[in-house]
Design a protein around this motif. Structure first.
Motif, PDB file in Angstrom:
ATOM      1  N   LYS A   1       0.798  -1.230   0.000  1.00  0.00           N
ATOM      2  CA  LYS A   1       0.000   0.000   0.000  1.00  0.00           C
ATOM      3  C   LYS A   1       0.830   1.280   0.000  1.00  0.00           C
ATOM      4  O   LYS A   1       0.364   2.316  -0.441  1.00  0.00           O
ATOM      5  N   ASP A   2       2.069   1.229   0.491  1.00  0.00           N
ATOM      6  CA  ASP A   2       2.915   2.425   0.465  1.00  0.00           C
ATOM      7  C   ASP A   2       3.672   2.560  -0.862  1.00  0.00           C
ATOM      8  O   ASP A   2       4.420   3.517  -1.054  1.00  0.00           O
ATOM      9  N   GLY A   3       3.451   1.626  -1.777  1.00  0.00           N
ATOM     10  CA  GLY A   3       4.068   1.700  -3.099  1.00  0.00           C
ATOM     11  C   GLY A   3       3.544   2.885  -3.892  1.00  0.00           C
ATOM     12  O   GLY A   3       2.499   3.471  -3.584  1.00  0.00           O
ATOM     13  N   ILE A   4       4.268   3.227  -4.932  1.00  0.00           N
ATOM     14  CA  ILE A   4       3.912   4.376  -5.770  1.00  0.00           C
ATOM     15  C   ILE A   4       2.879   3.949  -6.811  1.00  0.00           C
ATOM     16  O   ILE A   4       3.147   3.105  -7.664  1.00  0.00           O
ATOM     17  N   MET A   5       1.709   4.553  -6.732  1.00  0.00           N
ATOM     18  CA  MET A   5       0.663   4.349  -7.742  1.00  0.00           C
ATOM     19  C   MET A   5       1.005   5.165  -8.992  1.00  0.00           C
ATOM     20  O   MET A   5       0.856   4.699 -10.108  1.00  0.00           O
ATOM     21  N   HIS A   6       1.479   6.404  -8.767  1.00  0.00           N
ATOM     22  CA  HIS A   6       1.848   7.283  -9.886  1.00  0.00           C
ATOM     23  C   HIS A   6       2.802   8.356  -9.368  1.00  0.00           C
ATOM     24  O   HIS A   6       2.577   8.929  -8.303  1.00  0.00           O
ATOM     25  N   ILE A   7       3.854   8.608 -10.140  1.00  0.00           N
ATOM     26  CA  ILE A   7       4.792   9.679  -9.816  1.00  0.00           C
ATOM     27  C   ILE A   7       5.146  10.385 -11.128  1.00  0.00           C
ATOM     28  O   ILE A   7       5.184   9.748 -12.185  1.00  0.00           O
ATOM     29  N   ALA A   8       5.352  11.690 -11.041  1.00  0.00           N
ATOM     30  CA  ALA A   8       5.657  12.472 -12.241  1.00  0.00           C
ATOM     31  C   ALA A   8       6.762  13.472 -11.925  1.00  0.00           C
ATOM     32  O   ALA A   8       6.666  14.222 -10.957  1.00  0.00           O
ATOM     33  N   LEU A   9       7.814  13.466 -12.763  1.00  0.00           N
ATOM     34  CA  LEU A   9       8.932  14.384 -12.615  1.00  0.00           C
ATOM     35  C   LEU A   9       9.097  15.171 -13.920  1.00  0.00           C
ATOM     36  O   LEU A   9       9.531  14.612 -14.928  1.00  0.00           O
ATOM     37  N   PRO A  10       8.718  16.458 -13.921  1.00  0.00           N
ATOM     38  CA  PRO A  10       8.931  17.273 -15.117  1.00  0.00           C
ATOM     39  C   PRO A  10      10.429  17.437 -15.396  1.00  0.00           C
ATOM     40  O   PRO A  10      11.218  17.697 -14.500  1.00  0.00           O
ATOM     41  N   VAL A  11      10.790  17.255 -16.672  1.00  0.00           N
ATOM     42  CA  VAL A  11      12.168  17.422 -17.124  1.00  0.00           C
ATOM     43  C   VAL A  11      12.081  18.210 -18.431  1.00  0.00           C
ATOM     44  O   VAL A  11      11.648  17.671 -19.447  1.00  0.00           O
ATOM     45  N   GLY A  12      12.460  19.483 -18.393  1.00  0.00           N
ATOM     46  CA  GLY A  12      12.300  20.320 -19.582  1.00  0.00           C
ATOM     47  C   GLY A  12      10.841  20.404 -19.953  1.00  0.00           C
ATOM     48  O   GLY A  12       9.985  20.649 -19.106  1.00  0.00           O
ATOM     49  N   SER A  13      10.510  20.155 -21.210  1.00  0.00           N
ATOM     50  CA  SER A  13       9.114  20.201 -21.652  1.00  0.00           C
ATOM     51  C   SER A  13       8.462  18.818 -21.618  1.00  0.00           C
ATOM     52  O   SER A  13       7.359  18.641 -22.120  1.00  0.00           O
ATOM     53  N   SER A  14       9.127  17.840 -21.013  1.00  0.00           N
ATOM     54  CA  SER A  14       8.590  16.487 -20.891  1.00  0.00           C
ATOM     55  C   SER A  14       8.360  16.150 -19.426  1.00  0.00           C
ATOM     56  O   SER A  14       8.757  16.894 -18.537  1.00  0.00           O
ATOM     57  N   VAL A  15       7.744  15.006 -19.203  1.00  0.00           N
ATOM     58  CA  VAL A  15       7.520  14.504 -17.852  1.00  0.00           C
ATOM     59  C   VAL A  15       7.856  13.021 -17.857  1.00  0.00           C
ATOM     60  O   VAL A  15       7.345  12.271 -18.687  1.00  0.00           O
ATOM     61  N   ILE A  16       8.746  12.596 -16.952  1.00  0.00           N
ATOM     62  CA  ILE A  16       9.005  11.172 -16.757  1.00  0.00           C
ATOM     63  C   ILE A  16       8.037  10.714 -15.678  1.00  0.00           C
ATOM     64  O   ILE A  16       7.963  11.318 -14.606  1.00  0.00           O
ATOM     65  N   MET A  17       7.279   9.665 -15.968  1.00  0.00           N
ATOM     66  CA  MET A  17       6.287   9.160 -15.018  1.00  0.00           C
ATOM     67  C   MET A  17       6.592   7.712 -14.689  1.00  0.00           C
ATOM     68  O   MET A  17       7.304   7.038 -15.441  1.00  0.00           O
ATOM     69  N   GLY A  18       6.065   7.232 -13.565  1.00  0.00           N
ATOM     70  CA  GLY A  18       6.330   5.855 -13.202  1.00  0.00           C
ATOM     71  C   GLY A  18       5.375   5.303 -12.172  1.00  0.00           C
ATOM     72  O   GLY A  18       4.556   6.035 -11.601  1.00  0.00           O
ATOM     73  N   THR A  19       5.511   3.992 -11.922  1.00  0.00           N
ATOM     74  CA  THR A  19       4.667   3.287 -10.968  1.00  0.00           C
ATOM     75  C   THR A  19       5.385   2.048 -10.455  1.00  0.00           C
ATOM     76  O   THR A  19       6.296   1.533 -11.103  1.00  0.00           O
ATOM     77  N   ASP A  20       4.950   1.577  -9.283  1.00  0.00           N
ATOM     78  CA  ASP A  20       5.355   0.274  -8.779  1.00  0.00           C
ATOM     79  C   ASP A  20       4.338  -0.748  -9.279  1.00  0.00           C
ATOM     80  O   ASP A  20       3.124  -0.535  -9.148  1.00  0.00           O
ATOM     81  N   VAL A  21       4.802  -1.837  -9.851  1.00  0.00           N
ATOM     82  CA  VAL A  21       3.908  -2.897 -10.307  1.00  0.00           C
ATOM     83  C   VAL A  21       3.609  -3.792  -9.111  1.00  0.00           C
ATOM     84  O   VAL A  21       4.539  -4.340  -8.501  1.00  0.00           O
ATOM     85  N   PRO A  22       2.329  -3.933  -8.732  1.00  0.00           N
ATOM     86  CA  PRO A  22       1.996  -4.805  -7.604  1.00  0.00           C
ATOM     87  C   PRO A  22       2.478  -6.234  -7.842  1.00  0.00           C
ATOM     88  O   PRO A  22       2.521  -6.715  -8.980  1.00  0.00           O
ATOM     89  N   LYS A  23       2.817  -6.914  -6.762  1.00  0.00           N
ATOM     90  CA  LYS A  23       3.333  -8.283  -6.854  1.00  0.00           C
ATOM     91  C   LYS A  23       2.321  -9.240  -7.468  1.00  0.00           C
ATOM     92  O   LYS A  23       2.700 -10.278  -8.005  1.00  0.00           O
ATOM     93  N   SER A  24       1.049  -8.887  -7.403  1.00  0.00           N
ATOM     94  CA  SER A  24       0.007  -9.743  -7.978  1.00  0.00           C
ATOM     95  C   SER A  24      -0.026  -9.674  -9.504  1.00  0.00           C
ATOM     96  O   SER A  24      -0.699 -10.471 -10.146  1.00  0.00           O
ATOM     97  N   MET A  25       0.699  -8.716 -10.091  1.00  0.00           N
ATOM     98  CA  MET A  25       0.762  -8.569 -11.540  1.00  0.00           C
ATOM     99  C   MET A  25       2.107  -9.097 -12.045  1.00  0.00           C
ATOM    100  O   MET A  25       3.042  -9.285 -11.276  1.00  0.00           O
ATOM    101  N   GLU A  26       2.190  -9.301 -13.349  1.00  0.00           N
ATOM    102  CA  GLU A  26       3.455  -9.757 -13.931  1.00  0.00           C
ATOM    103  C   GLU A  26       4.542  -8.731 -13.634  1.00  0.00           C
ATOM    104  O   GLU A  26       4.381  -7.546 -13.891  1.00  0.00           O
ATOM    105  N   GLN A  27       5.664  -9.194 -13.101  1.00  0.00           N
ATOM    106  CA  GLN A  27       6.727  -8.292 -12.693  1.00  0.00           C
ATOM    107  C   GLN A  27       7.533  -7.790 -13.885  1.00  0.00           C
ATOM    108  O   GLN A  27       7.610  -8.440 -14.929  1.00  0.00           O
ATOM    109  N   VAL A  28       8.140  -6.634 -13.705  1.00  0.00           N
ATOM    110  CA  VAL A  28       8.901  -5.961 -14.739  1.00  0.00           C
ATOM    111  C   VAL A  28      10.214  -6.691 -14.991  1.00  0.00           C
ATOM    112  O   VAL A  28      10.897  -7.105 -14.057  1.00  0.00           O
TER     113      VAL A  28
END
Length: 143
Positions: free
Chosen positions: A49-76
């Motif tokens: 539950k403390d994992g990241i659902m969504h994070i966004a870091l603006p870099v110039g005119s773009s945004v790098i976004m990310g998430t933690d994949v729950p263990k119940s889903m296929e892992q990265v």
């Protein structure tokens, strides 16, 4: 189309990765959402539950976004099918970003002048993400 923003998936260490990216690239997070604060995630295992659902870091005119994949889903599984290509405003800035992000990773091509005219280098960062850093006097937006 106006832009494309990369979205990165990780197996539980998204906050660590993005904190590292912010330390090198600068800026502030535009958004940080945890699973525990997101409707519909009430039944997730407590240790996720403390994992990241969504994070966004603006870099110039773009945004790098990310998430933690729950263990119940296929892992990265990191691979070589995608690279983050960052175009810098100067050779000095390209060197700074290259050196910072590649620290602890694996350099595949050091920064050097290339036959196509760019100052360019590539690497895998310490989290397995492939990056390409480039500086050019060419205007790629018109290509």
């Amino acid at each position: 189309m106006k832009f494309i923003n990369p979205y990165l998936n990780f197996n539980g260490n998204t906050e660590e990765v993005f904190t590292f990216y912010r330390s090198v690239l600068g800026g502030e997070f535009a958004m940080v959402m945890r699973f525990r604060d997101t409707e519909g995630c009430e039944h997730m295992p407590e240790d996720e539950k403390d994992g990241i659902m969504h994070i966004a870091l603006p870099v110039g005119s773009s945004v790098i976004m990310g998430t933690d994949v729950p263990k119940s889903m296929e892992q990265v599984v990191n691979g070589t099918s995608v690279s983050l290509c960052v175009h810098m405003d100067s050779r000095e800035e390209a060197d700074r970003i290259f050196n910072g992000l590649s620290e602890g990773g694996k350099v595949t091509m050091p920064m050097e002048d290339m036959f196509w005219g760019d100052y360019f280098g590539s690497f895998f960062d310490k989290y397995g993400i492939q990056w390409m850093i480039s500086f050019s006097t060419q205007d790629y937006s018109k290509m």
